[in-house]
Design a protein around this motif. Structure first.
Motif, mmCIF file in Angstrom:
data_model
loop_
_atom_site.group_PDB
_atom_site.id
_atom_site.type_symbol
_atom_site.label_atom_id
_atom_site.label_comp_id
_atom_site.label_asym_id
_atom_site.label_seq_id
_atom_site.Cartn_x
_atom_site.Cartn_y
_atom_site.Cartn_z
ATOM 1 N N ARG A 93 0.846 -1.203 0.094
ATOM 2 C CA ARG A 93 0.111 0.049 -0.034
ATOM 3 C C ARG A 93 0.624 1.298 0.077
ATOM 4 O O ARG A 93 0.193 2.330 -0.046
ATOM 5 N N ALA A 94 2.384 1.229 0.044
ATOM 6 C CA ALA A 94 3.102 2.412 0.175
ATOM 7 C C ALA A 94 4.348 1.868 -0.550
ATOM 8 O O ALA A 94 4.616 0.753 -0.496
ATOM 9 N N ASP A 95 5.048 2.972 -0.896
ATOM 10 C CA ASP A 95 6.442 2.834 -1.549
ATOM 11 C C ASP A 95 7.380 2.834 -0.438
ATOM 12 O O ASP A 95 8.238 3.907 -0.094
ATOM 13 N N PHE A 96 7.398 1.712 0.429
ATOM 14 C CA PHE A 96 8.449 1.553 1.264
ATOM 15 C C PHE A 96 9.831 1.309 0.821
ATOM 16 O O PHE A 96 10.179 0.694 -0.197
ATOM 17 N N HIS A 97 10.806 1.726 1.547
ATOM 18 C CA HIS A 97 12.377 1.489 1.276
ATOM 19 C C HIS A 97 12.830 0.372 2.198
ATOM 20 O O HIS A 97 13.890 -0.270 1.863
ATOM 21 N N TYR A 98 12.047 0.053 3.370
ATOM 22 C CA TYR A 98 12.736 -0.820 4.241
ATOM 23 C C TYR A 98 11.831 -1.371 4.896
ATOM 24 O O TYR A 98 10.933 -0.801 5.707
ATOM 25 N N ILE A 99 11.598 -3.011 5.024
ATOM 26 C CA ILE A 99 10.485 -3.634 6.049
ATOM 27 C C ILE A 99 11.369 -4.370 6.992
ATOM 28 O O ILE A 99 12.063 -5.434 6.517
ATOM 29 N N LEU A 100 11.213 -4.151 8.263
ATOM 30 C CA LEU A 100 11.934 -4.788 9.147
ATOM 31 C C LEU A 100 11.021 -5.746 9.973
ATOM 32 O O LEU A 100 9.882 -5.400 10.519
ATOM 33 N N GLY A 101 11.096 -7.123 9.943
ATOM 34 C CA GLY A 101 10.459 -8.240 10.524
ATOM 35 C C GLY A 101 10.687 -8.473 11.879
ATOM 36 O O GLY A 101 12.056 -8.442 12.063
ATOM 37 N N SER A 102 9.922 -8.487 12.755
ATOM 38 C CA SER A 102 10.174 -8.812 14.154
ATOM 39 C C SER A 102 9.433 -9.886 14.754
ATOM 40 O O SER A 102 7.995 -9.948 14.320
ATOM 41 N N VAL A 103 9.786 -10.640 15.676
ATOM 42 C CA VAL A 103 9.165 -11.809 16.142
ATOM 43 C C VAL A 103 9.002 -11.418 17.733
ATOM 44 O O VAL A 103 9.771 -11.370 18.479
ATOM 45 N N HIS A 104 7.477 -10.978 18.050
ATOM 46 C CA HIS A 104 7.414 -10.697 19.478
ATOM 47 C C HIS A 104 6.367 -11.762 20.038
ATOM 48 O O HIS A 104 6.408 -11.914 21.364
ATOM 49 N N TYR A 105 5.589 -12.540 19.187
ATOM 50 C CA TYR A 105 4.543 -13.182 19.646
ATOM 51 C C TYR A 105 4.526 -14.614 19.189
ATOM 52 O O TYR A 105 4.873 -14.795 17.851
ATOM 53 N N PHE A 106 4.137 -15.765 19.819
ATOM 54 C CA PHE A 106 3.837 -16.764 18.936
ATOM 55 C C PHE A 106 2.676 -17.816 19.747
ATOM 56 O O PHE A 106 2.563 -17.566 20.872
ATOM 57 N N LEU A 107 2.269 -18.844 19.129
ATOM 58 C CA LEU A 107 1.023 -19.504 19.444
ATOM 59 C C LEU A 107 1.328 -20.803 20.052
ATOM 60 O O LEU A 107 2.293 -20.845 20.850
ATOM 61 N N ASP A 108 0.525 -21.684 19.749
ATOM 62 C CA ASP A 108 0.564 -23.096 20.472
ATOM 63 C C ASP A 108 0.958 -22.979 22.243
ATOM 64 O O ASP A 108 -0.145 -22.647 22.589
ATOM 65 N N GLU A 109 1.824 -23.603 22.728
ATOM 66 C CA GLU A 109 2.006 -23.462 24.134
ATOM 67 C C GLU A 109 2.358 -22.220 24.701
ATOM 68 O O GLU A 109 2.011 -22.312 25.894
#
Length: 270
Positions: A93-109
């Motif tokens: 939806r926008a002309d991003f220069h940089y997408i930083l991925g982060s892991v803060h949450y997860f499922l299962d147990e």
């Protein structure tokens, strides 16, 4: 670096830009926390209907500093299983220069939707299961192809600092990094780790060396939540990156990676 739209940062983008000039930077990338659907962790991110406001906020700073400092549009997007299509649409939806991925949450147990990483209980076995789940999710995030770089890649140590021991985690970190290296996704050295419960850079030196051994590109970030932290500890971070075996750091424009030598980066800093 972030904006007040995430509800846990202070300072407008122009304030971050002013500090960047004082620190000798030639540009910054604003990476506030992405919106997520259905009220997911809404207390630490902008709401979906505020996305256009975020774009306007960064554009305002870009125009204001056009002849003095490059201000680029980025975003820190949370990886969470099942929300890949949401992020893919959002990133388009926008002309991003940089997408930083982060892991803060997860499922299962692990109980989802907490405002921070799930805290391990008193038993070491519980902490080890948490670490293993985290590093698997980190590799999963890289394999989605949604992100240019992975944020604070050993953040999980703050969830169970009493049990954090890289020597015991070598195999699980290696398995995760092998998968990440195969994707070509970069990883971040985040200097804000020194202000967290386990006070050292993210990642720790052993993990940083393992990243260098696998030729995983490295990005330097301050994760600033207030303007005073812009470029915080960057000289020390460059020293750590060089000691680990790197000769350059990566930057992104139009989601395309290029490199700056550590020597050039170090000489520019005030």
């Amino acid at each position: 670096m972030h904006t007040p739209m995430c509800h846990h940062a202070i300072g407008d983008p122009e304030e971050y830009a002013e500090q960047a000039l004082e620190m000798g930077l030639s540009g910054i990338v604003m990476t506030c926390h992405s919106p997520m659907p259905n009220g997911f962790s809404s207390w630490v991110r902008m709401a979906p209907h505020e996305f256009e406001e975020y774009l306007a906020l960064i554009e305002r700073a870009r125009v204001a500093f056009d002849d003095r400092l490059t201000v680029r549009l980025g975003m820190e997007s949370d990886y969470f299983p099942g929300m890949e299509s949401w992020l893919e649409e959002l990133h388009g939806r926008a002309d991003f220069h940089y997408i930083l991925g982060s892991v803060h949450y997860f499922l299962d147990e692990w109980e989802p939707h907490l405002p921070s990483l799930v805290r391990a209980q008193s038993e070491e076995s519980t902490a080890m299961r948490l670490f293993e789940a985290y590093f698997a999710a980190l590799a999963d995030s890289a394999e989605t192809g949604l992100f240019d770089s992975l944020a604070h890649p050993d953040l999980v140590k703050n969830a169970a600092p009493d049990f954090w021991d890289p020597a015991k985690l070598t195999d699980m970190m290696a398995a995760s990094l092998d998968r990440i290296a195969a994707t070509g996704v970069a990883m971040e050295l985040n200097t804000s780790g020194r202000n967290k419960k386990y006070a050292e850079f993210n990642p720790c030196d052993p993990m940083l060396r393992m990243m260098a051994e696998r030729d995983i590109p490295i990005v330097l970030g301050s994760d600033s939540h207030d303007p005073g932290r812009v470029a915080d500890a960057f000289v020390e971070a460059l020293d750590a990156i060089e000691a680990a075996g790197y000769s350059a750091v990566s930057v992104f424009e139009n989601r395309t990676r290029s490199e700056i030598t550590i020597a050039d980066a170090r000489s520019a800093l005030v």
